[in-house]
Enzyme design. Structure first.
Site, PDB file in Angstrom:
ATOM      1  N   ASP A  42       0.839  -1.204   0.000  1.00  0.00           N
ATOM      2  CA  ASP A  42       0.000   0.000   0.000  1.00  0.00           C
ATOM      3  C   ASP A  42       0.877   1.257   0.000  1.00  0.00           C
ATOM      4  O   ASP A  42       0.369   2.385  -0.035  1.00  0.00           O
ATOM      5  CB  ASP A  42      -1.027   0.007   1.140  1.00  0.00           C
ATOM      6  CG  ASP A  42      -0.393   0.056   2.522  1.00  0.00           C
ATOM      7  OD1 ASP A  42       0.845   0.010   2.626  1.00  0.00           O
ATOM      8  OD2 ASP A  42      -1.150   0.141   3.510  1.00  0.00           O
ATOM      9  N   SER A  43       2.192   1.065  -0.023  1.00  0.00           N
ATOM     10  CA  SER A  43       3.117   2.183  -0.259  1.00  0.00           C
ATOM     11  C   SER A  43       2.810   2.845  -1.600  1.00  0.00           C
ATOM     12  O   SER A  43       3.260   3.951  -1.873  1.00  0.00           O
ATOM     13  CB  SER A  43       4.571   1.688  -0.241  1.00  0.00           C
ATOM     14  OG  SER A  43       4.720   0.542  -1.054  1.00  0.00           O
ATOM     15  N   ASP A  81      -1.117  -6.343  -0.181  1.00  0.00           N
ATOM     16  CA  ASP A  81      -1.078  -5.661   1.120  1.00  0.00           C
ATOM     17  C   ASP A  81      -2.486  -5.201   1.496  1.00  0.00           C
ATOM     18  O   ASP A  81      -3.077  -4.392   0.783  1.00  0.00           O
ATOM     19  CB  ASP A  81      -0.144  -4.441   0.961  1.00  0.00           C
ATOM     20  CG  ASP A  81       0.477  -4.010   2.255  1.00  0.00           C
ATOM     21  OD1 ASP A  81       0.236  -4.655   3.288  1.00  0.00           O
ATOM     22  OD2 ASP A  81       1.228  -3.014   2.225  1.00  0.00           O
ATOM     23  N   GLU A 173       9.466  -3.693  10.333  1.00  0.00           N
ATOM     24  CA  GLU A 173       9.728  -2.375   9.727  1.00  0.00           C
ATOM     25  C   GLU A 173      10.285  -1.381  10.747  1.00  0.00           C
ATOM     26  O   GLU A 173       9.685  -1.140  11.811  1.00  0.00           O
ATOM     27  CB  GLU A 173       8.436  -1.813   9.094  1.00  0.00           C
ATOM     28  CG  GLU A 173       8.674  -0.442   8.458  1.00  0.00           C
ATOM     29  CD  GLU A 173       7.640  -0.025   7.431  1.00  0.00           C
ATOM     30  OE1 GLU A 173       6.706  -0.795   7.146  1.00  0.00           O
ATOM     31  OE2 GLU A 173       7.782   1.092   6.890  1.00  0.00           O
TER      32      GLU A 173
HETATM   33  O1  KIV Z   1       3.514  -1.043   1.614  1.00  0.00           O
HETATM   34  C1  KIV Z   1       4.648  -1.501   1.538  1.00  0.00           C
HETATM   35  O2  KIV Z   1       5.351  -1.355   0.528  1.00  0.00           O
HETATM   36  C2  KIV Z   1       5.163  -2.216   2.679  1.00  0.00           C
HETATM   37  C3  KIV Z   1       6.623  -2.470   2.731  1.00  0.00           C
HETATM   38  C4  KIV Z   1       7.306  -1.225   3.111  1.00  0.00           C
HETATM   39  C5  KIV Z   1       6.966  -3.607   3.603  1.00  0.00           C
HETATM   40  O3  KIV Z   1       4.424  -2.533   3.564  1.00  0.00           O
END
Ligand code: KIV
Length: 256
Positions: A42-43, A81, A173
């Site tokens: 969700d990044s 995610d 994280e």
């Molecule tokens: O959303 C994402 O990309 C993540 C990573 C930073 C582990 O959760």
């Protein structure tokens, strides 16, 4: 052998490599190089959509990107995610995890310690990756978590709880490396670190960060393996120059 078993067996033997991808072409490249896991994180709320955090990302956004990634990565397990508010109840968590699988993911990642949701999703046969430490979906500011003993203890407990539930791996994280080491040594699930030091069983980075797409974003844990920002700017500047000078298109790039 199922992918989650392959990941589990790497613990203590081989490092696990995971990267994020959000679109077809990048997923195809990662698939060709052959990494262990692709995370549709969700990044994307930040690096694709331009928000300052991940909190506004919806299931619809996630499904759109998982479908694109699944078209590009035919051999690499894809982890979807679960975005904020997608698993506030067991019913929602289960429904949304199934939507990820229908869209082409092979498992889901859930931030934080939500035992009932994790259990229900796993009972439905969907592999779950945990995520403890700094949790962008709830964090007000992004900072290293677990420096204070009581915070470290809570993160450690969350990791143990998730491990007992049987998650096939867990992201750690932005925590001190000593805490990551302690967790890694005390859980059966492989740990995959981001800003959590070298003792984790594997590493993950946001692909835009490691490729240097944003020249201004560089937290301590990010190592830039390329400076695509400069590569793109140089290429676009050349294009502007050649179009302006009437040099492009030349004969080689013209139909007759
Ligand atoms: O959303 C994402 O990309 C993540 C990573 C930073 C582990 O959760």
């Amino acid at each position: 052998m199922e992918f989650q078993e392959r990941i589990r067996r790497k613990k203590g033997k081989e490092k696990i490599v995971m990267l994020t991808a959000y679109d077809y072409q990048v997923a195809k490249i990662l698939d060709e190089i052959s990494i262990d896991l692709i995370l549709v994180g969700d990044s994307l709320g930040m690096v694709v959509q331009g928000h300052s955090n991940t909190k506004s990302v919806t299931m619809m956004d996630m499904i759109y990107h998982v479908k694109a990634v699944a078209r590009g990565a035919k051999n690499t397990p894809i982890i979807g995610d679960m975005p904020m508010n997608s698993c506030n109840t067991i019913k929602d968590g289960l429904k949304n995890a199934k939507r990820f699988i229908e869209a082409g993911a092979h498992g889901v990642k859930i931030e934080g310690n939500r035992p009932q949701v994790v259990r229900a999703i796993m009972e439905a046969g969907i592999p779950v990756m945990g995520h403890v430490g700094m949790l962008p979906q709830v964090a007000e500011i992004y900072r290293v978590k677990g420096k204070r003993p009581e915070e470290a203890e809570e993160i450690f407990r969350d990791a143990l709880d998730l491990d007992k539930l049987g998650v096939f791996s867990m992201v750690l994280e932005c925590i001190p490396k000593s805490l990551a080491k302690k967790i890694t040594e005390n859980v059966k699930a492989p740990t995959i670190g981001i800003g959590a030091g070298k003792y984790c069983d594997g590493q993950v980075l946001v692909i835009n960060d490691m490729l240097g797409l944003d020249e201004h974003f560089k937290p301590k844990y990010v190592k830039r393996y390329a400076t695509l920002n400069k590569v793109i700017k140089d290429a676009v500047a050349r294009f502007v120059e050649e179009v302006s000078a009437g040099k492009y298109p030349d004969e080689e790039h013209t139909y007759h």
